[in-house]
Every structure is written in C-alpha cells, then in structure tokens.
Design an enzyme around this catalytic site. Sequence first.
Site, PDB file in Angstrom:
ATOM      1  N   GLU A  92       0.326   5.430  -5.818  1.00 36.39           N
ATOM      2  CA  GLU A  92      -0.382   4.342  -5.121  1.00 36.39           C
ATOM      3  C   GLU A  92      -0.897   4.738  -3.733  1.00 36.39           C
ATOM      4  O   GLU A  92      -0.719   4.008  -2.757  1.00 36.39           O
ATOM      5  CB  GLU A  92       0.527   3.108  -5.010  1.00 36.39           C
ATOM      6  CG  GLU A  92       0.888   2.481  -6.341  1.00 36.39           C
ATOM      7  CD  GLU A  92      -0.272   1.706  -6.961  1.00 36.39           C
ATOM      8  OE1 GLU A  92      -1.408   1.870  -6.498  1.00 36.39           O
ATOM      9  OE2 GLU A  92      -0.028   0.964  -7.913  1.00 36.39           O
ATOM     10  N   GLU A 127       0.148   3.911 -17.173  1.00 32.72           N
ATOM     11  CA  GLU A 127       1.043   2.748 -17.232  1.00 32.72           C
ATOM     12  C   GLU A 127       0.259   1.573 -17.803  1.00 32.72           C
ATOM     13  O   GLU A 127      -0.524   0.953 -17.092  1.00 32.72           O
ATOM     14  CB  GLU A 127       1.577   2.392 -15.833  1.00 32.72           C
ATOM     15  CG  GLU A 127       2.302   3.530 -15.130  1.00 32.72           C
ATOM     16  CD  GLU A 127       2.790   3.140 -13.736  1.00 32.72           C
ATOM     17  OE1 GLU A 127       3.005   1.925 -13.496  1.00 32.72           O
ATOM     18  OE2 GLU A 127       2.940   4.038 -12.886  1.00 32.72           O
TER      19      GLU A 127
END
Length: 760
Positions: free
Chosen positions: A538, A635
């Site tokens: 991230e 994901e």
Amino acid sequence: MIVGKVLDMDEKTAIIMTDDFAFLNVVRTSEMAVGKKVKVLDSDIIKPKNSLRRYLPVAAVAACFVIVLSFVLMFINGNTARKNIYAYVGIDINPSIELWINYNNKIAEAKALNGDAETVLEGLELKEKTVAEAVNEIVQKSMELGFISREKENIILISTACDLKAGEGSENKDVQNKIGQLFDDVNKAVSDLKNSGITTRILNLTLEERESSKEENISMGRYAVYLKAKEQNVNLTIDEIKDADLLELIAKVGIDNENVPEDIVTEDKDNLDAINTGPAESAVPEVTETLPATSTPGRTEGNTATGSVDSTPALSKNETPGKTETPGRTFNTPAKSSLGQSSTPKPVSPVQTATATKGIGTLTPRNSPTPVIPSTGIQWIDQANERINEIRKRNVQIKVVDSSNKPIENAYVEAVLTNHAFGFGTAITRRAMYDSNYTKFIKDHFNWAVFENESKWYTNEPSMGIITYDDADYLYEFCRSNGIKVRGHCIFWEAEEWQPAWVRSLDPFTLRFAVDNRLNSAVGHFKGKFEHWDVNNEMIHGNFFKSRLGESIWPYMFNRAREIDPNAKYFVNNNITTLKEADDCVALVNWLRSQGVRVDGVGVHGHFGDSVDRNLLKGILDKLSVLNLPIWITEYDSVTPDEYRRADNLENLYRTAFSHPSVEGIVMWGFWERVHWRGRDASIVNDNWTLNEAGRRFESLMNEWTTRAYGSTDGSGSFGFRGFYGTYRITVTVPGKGKYNYTLNLNRGSGTLQTTYRIP
C-alpha cells in the site's frame, strides 16, 4: 545467518558492522575479536544500546580501518589464489553454478550464483575433483532436491571460459594441452549426462564475455544465450533470459553446436528423438519450434465439464480419433466429492479433446479453414474467450515412431494438463490447517498460495527482538511438499495502523535500524523459498516509513531485499479499484525506476463490495500494462449476501483478468466461510464444506480452463491438439507393446510445439 566484522565489545555484547554497513548490537561469543569477521543468528541481535548513537562516529572510523584492511588482505589472498585459476565452467540447470579450474584441471572453487545453487552446493565437497566428477555430484544432488526430475524434460547448459595466456611466465607452459584435457573432461561429463537421458548444450565464452556476464549479474551460460539471441536478432532482454525456462529458451534461440569446439559434441545427431526409459516411465522428448504456417491455425478443441477419462481404450480403425466435444455453457453443480463439495482437479486439470492431424505443422481443422470457438451467446464472454484462446494456448504436434524412426499409426495418445502455467492461488492461514477438508481443498484447487498474516512483520516480531517464523514455516512446508508456489506478503506495510506496536513508537534513528533488521531477518529467512515478495504494501495509500525516514527509504527497501535474495521477484502491491489509483501506481513504479529500482511486477488488490465492474477492471489493467510488467491480482474477494451475485462478480474478475495478456496470476483472499476475514458473505465454500454458487462458478471456470486431449495417431504417426500453457502428462498406448508415460512442458512461444516419442 548474518555476517559482519566486530568493531567493539564489552563483557556481554558486541557491535558488528555488516557487509552493507549496518551496525548491530549482538550477544558476544567466545570466538569474537575486534576486526574479526563473524556469523551471528537473527536471535543473537539485541535491542540497540543507548550508546550506539554516540558510538557511530567512532564506529565509522573503525569501519574505515576495517574496510581498508579487508581490501588489502583480499588483494593479497585473492591474487595468490587466483593466479592458479585458468578456466571457468558454468553449469545451468535452474541452480546456476560456476566452477573455477586450476592448472591440474581440478576444481579450485565452486561458486553458487543463485539461491537454488547454494542449496545444491551445501554439503558437497567439490574441491580437487574433476569437472566430470563435480557435474555428476551436482546433478545427483539436483535430482534429490527436485531440480531435475526423470518425469519431465531436462536440459543442462554447460559454458566454458579459458584464459589462453594464463600459463605465460608460470611453470605450466602447455596451456593449450591443459585446455584440451579440460574439454576431454567436459566431454566425459556430457557423455554421462546423455546416458542418463539429460540433454546438454555447451557454449564457449571469452574471459571478457565472462566479465560482462558478472557485470550483468547473469550466469555465463545464460549470457552466452543472450549473445546468441542478439546474433540471430531474437528479441530477448537479459532480464527475460535470466528468468526464462532453459528448455524453452534454447528452443527459441536455436542453440546448437555452432559455438562448440569441433571435438565437443553435445548430442548424437542421428538420435535426437525422445529417450525412452521403458514402458510406464518418463522419457525426454525432442522439442523443436516451427513457425506458423500461412494458413490460419485450427482450433479443434472443445471444452467440457463432465470429468476425465479414466482409461485409454484402443480405437478401432473405423472410429474417428480425437472426436471433438463442445458442450454448452452451464453452471450445474458437478458431482459431489467425499467432502460434500464438488470435486474438481487443481486449476490444472481440464477436459479437452482434439482431432489428430496429418503431418507435422500447425493444426488445421478437418472440415473448416477458419477458427472455431463455441459461442456462449453472451458477447463479452465470447470476446474474452477469443482472447484467452489466443494468449493462453498453443498448438502441439506429437509424433510417435518406432525404434527405426518409422511412424506408428493408431497409437492412442492422451494429453492431460497437470499443472497450469497461469497462477491460480489463495490466501491460507495456519489457524485452519487442523481441518483436513481445508488442506484438501487447497491441494485440489490451487497452484499458488500466500500467507494471510504469517509472514507480516507484526506476526514475525510482535515485540522488538522477539522473532518467530514458526507458523510461516509450517505453511511453507505444506506448500512445498504439495508443489504449491508461494508469494511473500509482505516485508513492510506503509500504513501506520498495521505496524507492530513497538515500531510505531521508535524514533527515526532506531526505526532505520529496525528496517534493516527486518530486511535481513525476513528476506534472509525465506531466501530461495518465496517466488515473489510484496516489498512495501500500500505505498500509494500510506506514508509511515516515507514520512519518518525520507523518500529514499522506498528504493532502499527494494534494492536491499534484492541484495539478500536476488532470485525472488519484487512487487509493488496496492489496492486499485479506480482509474485514479491505477494512474498513481504507474507514477509510483516510474518514480522507483528513476531511482534505480528494478520492479519485477505489479500486485493489484481487489477487495470489492457487492459488484465488480468488468469494464472498469479492464481499464485498470490496460493502464497498468503500459509498465510492461507482469500483473497479478494478489487479493480478490467480493462481499454480498446474494451468492449468485457473488458468483457473477467472481466470473467478471476471473474471466476479465485471465483474458488480459499482462495478467499472470489471480489469488483469492480466502475461500472458507469459517476463517474468511470478511465472513460468510465473501466465501465460496460454506462452513459445512458444501460449495455455494460462487464456489460452483469457480469450479466451472477451472474446468473450462484446463486441457485434456485424446485420440489416435494418423498414418504419419501424428496427433495434434491445442492446449493451455503448462505441464502435461502424455500417455501413449501402442497395441501389442503397452503404455508409455512422458512429461511435456508447453511454454509460451510462437508456432507449433513439436515433439517426437520413440517407442522401443
């Protein structure tokens, strides 16, 4: 294991400087002395002393002295040792090893060039052995470790570089004679390999070319292939050659004996066909590349989800070999397994048929010159299927001959995809491994895995200096023993809320120290085990490390990780569900590149709500594809109580991603209701191990994207099919002779993959 030089000591602790100039406070041991190089374990590292910050100026001076002293000693010792080295022999399997040869034509030193090679060389004593002896031991160890398997095609690339002037001024005046003896020894090694059914190629390099290979951080053998590719105008970069499958690489470049001295012959030119080890044993077929014919390749296969054929009956001459079955698009629940859920092979075992074709060349339909792909009546799916057929499949032509190279007609051939080249994965968790249904579902459905939390920093080091990898090691061993590749997630996480509590309280100086320790510990622990690493999760949404340590910390994380484990692939990994986030990710990768970072891939999170917009997803993938990097959906999940909507969401993502040329894998973030981080409404498997509608849709897609082809050879001994990239089990049944098993690797490439199986 950490290596460093001792700079200072007291009664209980020592300060060492590592090779990358990090300063560590460690437990003192009896063998330590100031200036001595030592090895310490991760567990030996203790919390930095308050005095360490004040110590740094003194340490810097000591470090300079140690470095200068090291260079002097290295120069003296290195020159003495290397004066006796006159030749180098490289061995590329996947492990890449370089042997240093002295004037006695014995091994002076064996160098591991990658992590796999370190594993192979561990415990081997190769010094003072001949090249043939060393190659034999390396091959045997590689077989034990699974790098070489008799159940698949194997090729070993041997490269040599000799110093033709090495004997000048020394006692050894007859260097040319030594080189001749060396090549005789290499020939013996090649002969031994051939007798074992292993194909070899030998390439010669100059010492200057060897030096260039070192500068490019690539083995001599692969660098020689790169030079050959340039010579033949084959468009391959060094990075592509570093990572390519050797068998496919050599076929693509067309490596033969052109670069080999006249007295070194790597194969019997009259016996290039498969080496068969006997009925029901694996053999190594000849693999060649052909350019596509001018006519359009036929697509003669059809998909079915009804299961696989369990037997291989012989076909009579009146039967049509390779009949094509083309089912309609259905999502009926498949037959129940003993677990109560639908039983489906790993995303690796499809059901497909193909028609045998005449001769060797591209596949051509019997009755139609145009491609035929069954229509579903749904436009976006038909369009996706066209792309899938183009980018995920390749034509294969199998020829079956007898010991005299005469074609065998009516041999029954079955080709079953056993391991898909595309990555179909899932997140797994240690807390569910107690359930045999859980582990069975993983083994039956996935060829990749990622640990949900077990390799994250807050799990591995909950308190400063208290490091554990027990759960991660357990999961890795499960994956390794079941042939499942692993993504590492993640070394760091840029969001503050996901840091270990003790990390959030560190001052910048100590935080920088902790970052180094985490890199050394985590990447070092899993060196040679993880295929991928998400370096800093991230990065487009967080700034914990960047705000405290400056933007230079981001390139450092990537570069230092690669220094520790140069063979893993290092990814950026971000939640990207908007076009703006895709643009931000492209900008991030381009900035990292401008800072000298090599980014190996782009990971995309897809944690969706109750809908997945396939057009938006395609737009995101198109934007990211400008980076020319592999893209992984790392994901995926979608949360909605409507399981039919959840099924549509799953298909929207999987079919869109699978039909995009830049995507190489899809990893769902869990599957079982009981342990799914978003609960029942995101699962594909119910608590009682029955499939919900999303699970049934997933299994239907896996059945659709697998290949099983079967039929009989024609008068020329040929049988053809078009299949998904991956590893195949080929079974050839010859009336009156029995059944013969082979392994075929169908890799990405142009034209038809041709292979010949010789039946004794």
